[in-house]
Design a protein around this motif. Structure first.
Motif, PDB file in Angstrom:
ATOM      1  N   ALA A 214       0.844  -1.193   0.000  1.00  0.00           N
ATOM      2  CA  ALA A 214       0.000   0.000   0.000  1.00  0.00           C
ATOM      3  C   ALA A 214       0.879   1.242   0.000  1.00  0.00           C
ATOM      4  O   ALA A 214       1.981   1.259   0.562  1.00  0.00           O
ATOM      5  CB  ALA A 214      -0.912   0.001   1.217  1.00  0.00           C
ATOM      6  N   ALA A 215       0.375   2.300  -0.651  1.00  0.00           N
ATOM      7  CA  ALA A 215       1.122   3.553  -0.717  1.00  0.00           C
ATOM      8  C   ALA A 215       1.246   4.165   0.668  1.00  0.00           C
ATOM      9  O   ALA A 215       0.326   4.090   1.500  1.00  0.00           O
ATOM     10  CB  ALA A 215       0.431   4.523  -1.669  1.00  0.00           C
ATOM     11  N   VAL A 216       2.393   4.813   0.910  1.00  0.00           N
ATOM     12  CA  VAL A 216       2.623   5.495   2.174  1.00  0.00           C
ATOM     13  C   VAL A 216       2.799   6.975   1.883  1.00  0.00           C
ATOM     14  O   VAL A 216       3.741   7.390   1.181  1.00  0.00           O
ATOM     15  CB  VAL A 216       3.866   4.957   2.899  1.00  0.00           C
ATOM     16  CG1 VAL A 216       4.065   5.675   4.230  1.00  0.00           C
ATOM     17  CG2 VAL A 216       3.757   3.464   3.104  1.00  0.00           C
ATOM     18  N   ALA A 217       1.871   7.777   2.376  1.00  0.00           N
ATOM     19  CA  ALA A 217       1.949   9.225   2.178  1.00  0.00           C
ATOM     20  C   ALA A 217       2.757   9.860   3.311  1.00  0.00           C
ATOM     21  O   ALA A 217       2.880   9.312   4.403  1.00  0.00           O
ATOM     22  CB  ALA A 217       0.553   9.820   2.129  1.00  0.00           C
TER      23      ALA A 217
ATOM     24  N   ASP B 256       3.219  12.037  -1.900  1.00  0.00           N
ATOM     25  CA  ASP B 256       1.824  12.465  -1.917  1.00  0.00           C
ATOM     26  C   ASP B 256       0.924  11.332  -1.454  1.00  0.00           C
ATOM     27  O   ASP B 256       1.404  10.293  -0.979  1.00  0.00           O
ATOM     28  CB  ASP B 256       1.451  12.958  -3.321  1.00  0.00           C
ATOM     29  CG  ASP B 256       1.628  11.892  -4.401  1.00  0.00           C
ATOM     30  OD1 ASP B 256       1.661  10.685  -4.041  1.00  0.00           O
ATOM     31  OD2 ASP B 256       1.743  12.239  -5.583  1.00  0.00           O
ATOM     32  N   SER B 257      -0.384  11.491  -1.646  1.00  0.00           N
ATOM     33  CA  SER B 257      -1.347  10.491  -1.167  1.00  0.00           C
ATOM     34  C   SER B 257      -1.207   9.166  -1.888  1.00  0.00           C
ATOM     35  O   SER B 257      -1.671   8.135  -1.406  1.00  0.00           O
ATOM     36  CB  SER B 257      -2.773  11.017  -1.322  1.00  0.00           C
ATOM     37  OG  SER B 257      -3.048  11.312  -2.689  1.00  0.00           O
ATOM     38  N   SER B 258      -0.570   9.189  -3.053  1.00  0.00           N
ATOM     39  CA  SER B 258      -0.344   7.948  -3.790  1.00  0.00           C
ATOM     40  C   SER B 258       1.024   7.360  -3.507  1.00  0.00           C
ATOM     41  O   SER B 258       1.427   6.366  -4.118  1.00  0.00           O
ATOM     42  CB  SER B 258      -0.469   8.200  -5.304  1.00  0.00           C
ATOM     43  OG  SER B 258      -1.785   8.631  -5.632  1.00  0.00           O
ATOM     44  N   GLY B 259       1.769   8.003  -2.585  1.00  0.00           N
ATOM     45  CA  GLY B 259       3.075   7.503  -2.208  1.00  0.00           C
ATOM     46  C   GLY B 259       4.190   7.926  -3.138  1.00  0.00           C
ATOM     47  O   GLY B 259       5.331   7.467  -3.010  1.00  0.00           O
ATOM     48  N   ASN B 260       3.882   8.855  -4.075  1.00  0.00           N
ATOM     49  CA  ASN B 260       4.871   9.255  -5.061  1.00  0.00           C
ATOM     50  C   ASN B 260       5.679  10.460  -4.584  1.00  0.00           C
ATOM     51  O   ASN B 260       5.175  11.325  -3.848  1.00  0.00           O
ATOM     52  CB  ASN B 260       4.187   9.590  -6.382  1.00  0.00           C
ATOM     53  CG  ASN B 260       3.486   8.377  -6.978  1.00  0.00           C
ATOM     54  OD1 ASN B 260       4.033   7.280  -6.961  1.00  0.00           O
ATOM     55  ND2 ASN B 260       2.280   8.590  -7.499  1.00  0.00           N
ATOM     56  N   TYR B 261       6.905  10.548  -5.057  1.00  0.00           N
ATOM     57  CA  TYR B 261       7.771  11.694  -4.777  1.00  0.00           C
ATOM     58  C   TYR B 261       8.604  11.972  -6.005  1.00  0.00           C
ATOM     59  O   TYR B 261       8.737  11.146  -6.915  1.00  0.00           O
ATOM     60  CB  TYR B 261       8.681  11.405  -3.584  1.00  0.00           C
ATOM     61  CG  TYR B 261       9.807  10.445  -3.910  1.00  0.00           C
ATOM     62  CD1 TYR B 261      11.062  10.911  -4.303  1.00  0.00           C
ATOM     63  CD2 TYR B 261       9.607   9.065  -3.864  1.00  0.00           C
ATOM     64  CE1 TYR B 261      12.085  10.032  -4.640  1.00  0.00           C
ATOM     65  CE2 TYR B 261      10.617   8.173  -4.194  1.00  0.00           C
ATOM     66  CZ  TYR B 261      11.862   8.656  -4.584  1.00  0.00           C
ATOM     67  OH  TYR B 261      12.860   7.788  -4.933  1.00  0.00           O
TER      68      TYR B 261
END
Length: 969
Positions: free
Chosen positions: A46-49, A66-71
């Motif tokens: 699961a994505a980690v924000a 972000d909320s989708s775990g992207n940077y």
């Protein structure tokens, strides 16, 4: 010059332009960055924000997912590492991230959730086995929770539970109070409540397979004494306090174990700082204990009142955790005091060793206190020498062997509490034991390897074995020799320091999975104390010399010392010492006392009757009842052996095993048993046969019956030897005397090894009895005590037979023998039933029936009238050692009574015995009396004939043939 935008990055590079605008003449260089991007997830994908992604070197600010775990990060070309940090997760680092100008590098990262660590803390005094006590409140138990590096205790929900060590209900019903919050407490019940709960726990885990009994693992006899607690027993008494912490979406637990007591042997020499537990009969309605104290510096035997140090002074089981060395006097009401000494450890690994302060045990124990023979026995034992069975190997203690790598790399400090002297981490137990000296020497347990023992400090070597103090308690010379200057104190029951209590051995041999003998023994009949009442002078007078030789550990040790000697008379009772020794006075005609104590009633201390053989040896005639010869000095001698209500023990470890040699007290040859036979080559089973026999001398195939009698119940030895049945086997040797004078003993010795019907198992089974009852562990016992190394429950099953004979042979043998026993019981039972149904029996006093259907030893005052034709069935049994009948009447009444006895409830018409008194049996009754004896003989031998099938079947066939010759009693 206009600014240039790199469309790929959307970044404006101005450094060179600014230089030109300021009039500079240098060449302008544009640095094109690269991109590092990716996604951060957890173990569940699961994505980690909110993850902070920090580059190193830190040329630009950190990014956050972000909320989708992207940077995404814009970095100049070069090599970087990225650090990912987020609340509730463990930090992570991605190394070797290479950034190229204008290029994109993808770095995904998985984070592990931070561990929620829960710690339960107990008061310092309760750590490492510090005792909580009984009838008390344990408070100050706290829980803390750390998530990663953050203390989240106050932000968490904490709930408490108190259980036993298996996660079940806590001993005595202890419950947390409060049940939620960072701190809790719980109430510890009284010792007796905890003891019963622990026994139930031990029985549920280990004790009842193959039996209907609930065994008393932790024993508390109905008398004043100190109690013992072994390691496994302490586990059963322990409380496990668990905190369950919930923080966010995480839940974790932490626990601590709290014990109410410490391990203790219950002997009268105990270590400083360990608990001593008193005990009084449960039959009392109130308790009033006092405690006296005498310091080591005392110059007389005047005890000062120390009752204020005693906990639970008004309970059945008071206790103390002593903080002072000295002699203590614990007294319940007006009872005789219990004396015990509290001391520190010394250590003396061998007879000649000079250790610590230059004093070894042997240097003092000379002359009347010499212990040379004990040291010699110990030095060759399993306790002293790991290589005790290999005389070619150098002697070394178990601890030395393990420390030098002989046991393997798993050998650790947790193993050595029983391998060295005085090891205990209990906070209050600072008593000169191994752990205390190791701390003083700054010695830490090393990785096992050759040379460790040689490098061990000398004072630790002095305690590095199973030594005198391991069993006898701390014996620091400046402590335990002090009373010699105070005769009144030295006379107290403190020396010699010895005990028949199994608690001495179970200090170590009571911990699974490797030290299971104690719990196994506790689940055996040998551990139970119900038969010891037959072995005390208060209950039996001088006949305690008869019953006490096997029913009491103390009696057996005294008896077997003489029984093993190849001299006439050695097979009988615990012998009366020679006149002039052990305080024994000569019997004289003037010692006749009247009346003699009534049979079955309390012993009259003013008329302790002499044994028959003793007044015969003194040349005195047999006294006419109710008179008897007064023999108080023999009574005192037996009392001094420990055959009294205050000190008697059952068949404990020390009964069978010599504690100094660690070998069996009897091995290979039985010696002449009380049943008049001797078996050679019996291995360890020889020990069993010394007691498991009919005990009353010899019966031959043609022996004449003069009275109704029953063999002593445990007749397994006779069955195995193939001796002592009527109608079958060896006939009376020519000239064999039929009296009980000393020449009778000589004749028995001469005939003892003639065993034509000895069981084939004697040759086929190494260690005979022990081969099947100890070395082979039946499946039901193994299932509960797994991995059981021996079968010290001594119970066995047909599955054991199947290991040699196949699965169905035991059933075939049992079916054949049981069928013949049923036929014999029915044949003889009908003869008795027909006699009783004549209706000439006025009444029968009777005994109540025990739960297992046998006749209880508790007589009733009731009487039963037997009318003509009212008897429905008769079953053969015994009562008070006499043959008896269990009778069922047509109206449903069931009762038991002796066939013919002057001392037990029996069948009478008016005042006359229905079935004849001693010397008055009819020929038919003599035949039936022999049949009854043989029936009880085979029944007592147990095992459905397994011990000696050929002999048992021969006896039953011959007996059935004789029973068929009788038409009426």
């Amino acid at each position: 010059m206009e600014p240039t935008f790199l469309k790929r990055t959307g970044t404006l590079l101005l450094a060179g332009l600014f230089a030109a605008a300021c009039g500079g003449n240098s060449t302008t260089t544009l640095t094109v960055p690269g991109t590092v991007s990716g996604k951060v997830t957890n173990a569940s994908k699961a994505a980690v924000a909110g993850v902070v992604v920090t580059p190193n070197p830190a040329s630009v600010p950190a990014a956050t997912t972000d909320s989708s775990g992207n940077y995404s990060l814009q970095l100049p070309p070069g090599n970087f590492s990225l650090t990912f940090t987020a609340a509730n997760y463990e930090p992570a680092t991605a190394s070797g991230v290479s950034v190229s100008a204008g290029a994109t590098t993808t770095v995904n990262q998985q984070l592990s959730a931070s561990t929620l660590v829960v710690t339960v803390t107990v008061p310092d005094a309760l750590k490492s086995g510090g005792p909580a006590g009984f009838s008390t409140t344990v408070s100050g138990i706290t829980a803390s929770a750390v998530l990663g590096t953050t203390d989240v205790t106050s932000a968490s929900t904490i709930t408490w539970a108190v259980t036993d060590s298996d996660g079940g209900s806590a001993p005595g019903g202890a419950a947390p109070s409060p049940a939620t919050g960072a701190t809790t407490s719980f109430q510890v019940a009284d010792f007796e409540t905890l003891r019963q709960a622990a026994n139930a726990w031990l029985n549920a885990r280990y004790g009842t397979t193959g039996t209907d009994n609930a065994f008393d693992y932790i024993q508390a006899p109905e008398r004043d004494q100190l109690l013992s607690i072994g390691p496994q027993q302490l586990d059963a008494l322990a409380f496990v306090v668990t905190a369950t912490v919930t923080n966010g979406g995480r839940t974790s637990t932490g626990s601590a174990t709290i014990v109410p007591a410490t391990i203790t042997s219950g002997v009268n020499e105990l270590p400083l700082g360990m608990m001593a537990i008193g005990n009084a009969p449960s039959t009392l309605t109130s308790y009033s204990w006092t405690l006296g104290f005498l310091p080591m510096t005392a110059t007389d035997a005047t005890f000062t009142d120390a009752t204020s140090q005693l906990q639970g002074a008004t309970t059945k089981n008071p206790y103390i955790v002593p903080t002072q060395e000295g002699v203590y006097k614990l007294t319940q009401g007006t009872d005789a005091p219990i004396y015990f000494r509290i001391a520190t450890y010394h250590g003396a690994p061998s007879e000649t060793s000079t250790v610590i302060d230059g004093t070894s045990c042997a240097s003092c124990h000379t002359g009347t206190h010499a212990l040379t023979d004990k040291f010699t026995a110990w030095s060759g034992s399993a306790h002293a020498n790991y290589n005790w069975q290999n005389p070619m190997a150098p002697p070394e203690s178990l601890f030395e062997f393990g420390l030098d790598g002989g046991i393997g790399p798993h050998y650790s400090e947790s193993c050595i509490q029983c391998h060295v002297v005085g090891y205990s981490k209990v906070p209050t137990a600072v008593n000169g034991g191994f752990d205390d000296r190791a701390k003083a020497e700054a010695w830490n347990f090393p990785t096992p390897a050759p040379g460790n023992w040689a490098a061990l400090p000398a004072d630790l070597q002095a305690l590095g074995a199973i030594e005198c103090e391991s069993c006898h308690g701390p014996l620091e010379p400046t402590d335990h020799s002090q009373p010699e200057g105070i005769p009144a104190l030295f006379a107290l029951p403190l020396a010699p320091v010895a005990s028949m209590s199994a608690g001495v051995c179970m200090n170590c041999h009571d911990e699974f999975p490797f030290h299971d003998i104690g719990p196994l023994w506790s689940a055996s009949p040998h551990a139970q104390t119900d038969l010891t009442a037959e072995a005390t002078v208060e209950n039996r007078g001088t006949t305690a010399a008869h019953c006490g030789r096997c029913h009491a550990g103390e009696g057996f040790v005294a008896y077997v010392a003489q029984q093993q000697q190849p001299t006439a008379g050695a097979w009988g009772l615990i012998a009366r010492p020679a006149v002039g020794t052990n305080g024994i006075a000569a019997l004289t005609a003037a010692s006749l006392c009247t009346p003699a104590p009534p049979a079955g009633q309390a012993i009259d201390p003013n008329c302790i009757c002499a044994q028959t053989a003793d007044y015969q040896a003194a040349g005195l005639p047999k006294p006419t009842p109710p008179a008897c010869y007064h023999d108080p000095t023999y009574y005192a001698y037996l009392n001094g052996l420990g055959l009294n209500n205050a000190t008697v023990h059952s068949q404990t470890c020390q009964t069978c095993h010599n504690p100094h040699t660690t070998t069996l007290r009897v091995d290979d040859t039985t010696g002449v048993t009380a049943a008049g036979f001797s078996v050679s080559g019996a291995g360890a089973g020889a020990l069993c046969m010394v007691c498991h026999n009919t005990r009353n001398g010899v019966v031959f195939a043609d022996s004449a019956v003069t009275t109704w009698s029953a063999p002593h119940t445990p007749s397994q030895g006779d069955i195995f030897a193939g001796r002592n049945a009527y109608f079958f086997g060896k006939v009376t040797p020519s000239g064999f005397p039929a009296s009980t004078d000393p020449t009778y003993n000589t004749a028995i010795l001469n005939a003892s090894t003639d065993l034509p019907n000895l069981a084939v198992h004697a040759k086929e089974v190494p260690d005979t009895c022990a081969g099947c009852h100890v070395w082979i562990v039946p499946p039901d016992v193994q299932a509960q005590f797994s991995p059981a190394s021996t079968n010290h429950t001594f119970r066995t099953t047909p599955e054991v037979c199947a290991q040699c004979h196949g699965s169905d042979l035991a059933a075939q043998v049992a079916s054949q023998v049981d069928g013949k026993m049923t036929d014999l019981g029915n044949t003889v039972g009908v003869l008795f039933m027909n006699r009783l149904n004549v209706g000439d029996l006025d009444a029968a006093k009777y005994d109540t029936l025990a739960a297992d259907g046998t006749i209880s030893d508790t007589p009733t005052a009731s009487a039963v009238t037997i009318a003509a034709g009212s008897v429905q069935s008769v079953v053969l049994s015994t009562v008070h050692g006499s043959p008896a009948l269990i009778v069922t009447l047509t109206d449903g009444t069931v009762f038991g009574a002796a066939i013919s006895s002057t001392s037990a409830p029996t069948f009478k018409k008016g005042g006359a015995l229905v079935f004849g008194a001693t010397g008055a049996l009819t020929p038919a009754q003599k035949t039936v009396a022999s049949c009854v004896y043989n029936y009880l003989f085979i029944q007592g031998g147990g095992a459905h004939g397994y011990h000696n099938p050929a002999y048992v079947n021969g006896v039953l066939d011959a007996t059935l043939a004789q029973a068929a010759t009788v038409s009426a009693l």
